[in-house]
Scaffold this active site. Structure first.
Site, short mmCIF file in Angstrom:
data_model
loop_
_atom_site.label_atom_id
_atom_site.label_comp_id
_atom_site.label_asym_id
_atom_site.label_seq_id
_atom_site.Cartn_x
_atom_site.Cartn_y
_atom_site.Cartn_z
N CYS A 1 0.83 -1.22 0.00
CA CYS A 1 0.00 0.00 0.00
C CYS A 1 0.85 1.25 0.00
O CYS A 1 0.51 2.25 -0.65
CB CYS A 1 -0.88 0.06 1.25
SG CYS A 1 -2.03 -1.27 1.37
C1 BEZ Z 1 0.41 -4.52 1.89
O1 BEZ Z 1 -0.26 -3.59 1.49
O2 BEZ Z 1 1.61 -4.46 1.88
C2 BEZ Z 1 -0.23 -5.79 2.34
C3 BEZ Z 1 -1.43 -5.75 3.00
C4 BEZ Z 1 -2.00 -6.91 3.44
C5 BEZ Z 1 -1.37 -8.12 3.18
C6 BEZ Z 1 -0.16 -8.14 2.48
C7 BEZ Z 1 0.41 -6.96 2.07
#
Ligand code: BEZ
Length: 208
Positions: A45
């Protein structure tokens, strides 16, 4: 409620990092790139938020307002934005919806229990100035979105609206476009005085 292409994007009022917004009023005469994230302070994200901030001019040039969402509070978002700016070398200026009670993620079907009961998946809604949903994409938690594709899709939608054409596989701006089968050859000659190539009666290319 199942959201489909061509539906009016459900309106909502919500707190964001830029204050309270009424979604439809905030979109105004622009397009909107509305995209959800599982959570603040997560690695994938963070890169997606940073990429959106880096592409601010590309979105503005297309009259598109980005709107992020994750299921955390404004205070958490604001702390996370500092990290996004720091780690992605950018200045994030678009608003992020604070959807801690998941009302908006549920309204927009961003919670997919097979992925997570509590976090939104990576949904994309491209919404036009008439507030119609024009494109939807859903990515899993593990896969960061391709922003070249998001900009290409916006270009394709806007070019189709402007010229009444369709775009072929892997089209990018400047490539030939397709004359829809609903347009007769006679109409096509008037509409596309630059001419067109008829490969089949149903497959005609032109340039716009
Ligand atoms: C991320 O955004 O990095 C993420 C969020 C949930 C699970 C795996 C990665």
């Amino acid at each position: 409620m199942t959201l489909r292409l061509g539906d009016t994007a459900p309106n909502f009022q919500i707190d964001t990092t830029a204050g309270k917004i009424d979604f439809h009023e905030w979109i105004g005469d622009s397009w909107c790139f509305f995209f959800s994230h599982p959570a603040d302070f997560t690695p994938v994200c963070t890169t997606e938020m940073g990429r959106t901030a880096q592409l601010a001019k590309e979105f503005a040039d297309r009259n598109v307002k980005p709107l992020g969402l994750s299921t955390d509070t404004v205070e958490e978002h604001n702390k996370w934005i500092e990290d996004v700016n720091d780690t992605q070398n950018t200045t994030l200026e678009f608003p992020i919806v604070a959807d801690a009670d998941k009302k908006i993620s549920e309204l927009y079907e961003m919670i997919h229990p097979g992925e997570s009961d509590t976090a939104a998946v990576r949904s994309v809604y491209i919404i036009d100035p008439n507030k119609k949903i024009r494109l939807m994409m859903t990515y899993p938690m593990s896969l960061g979105r391709n922003f070249d594709e998001i900009l290409r899709a916006i270009d394709g939608l806007q070019t189709a609206d402007k010229h009444g054409i369709a775009t072929p596989a892997d089209w990018t701006p400047g490539d030939q476009v397709i004359i829809p089968p609903t347009v007769s050859n006679e109409e096509a000659q008037k509409k596309f005085p630059q001419g067109f190539d008829e490969i089949r009666s149903y497959l005609r290319y032109t340039k716009v």
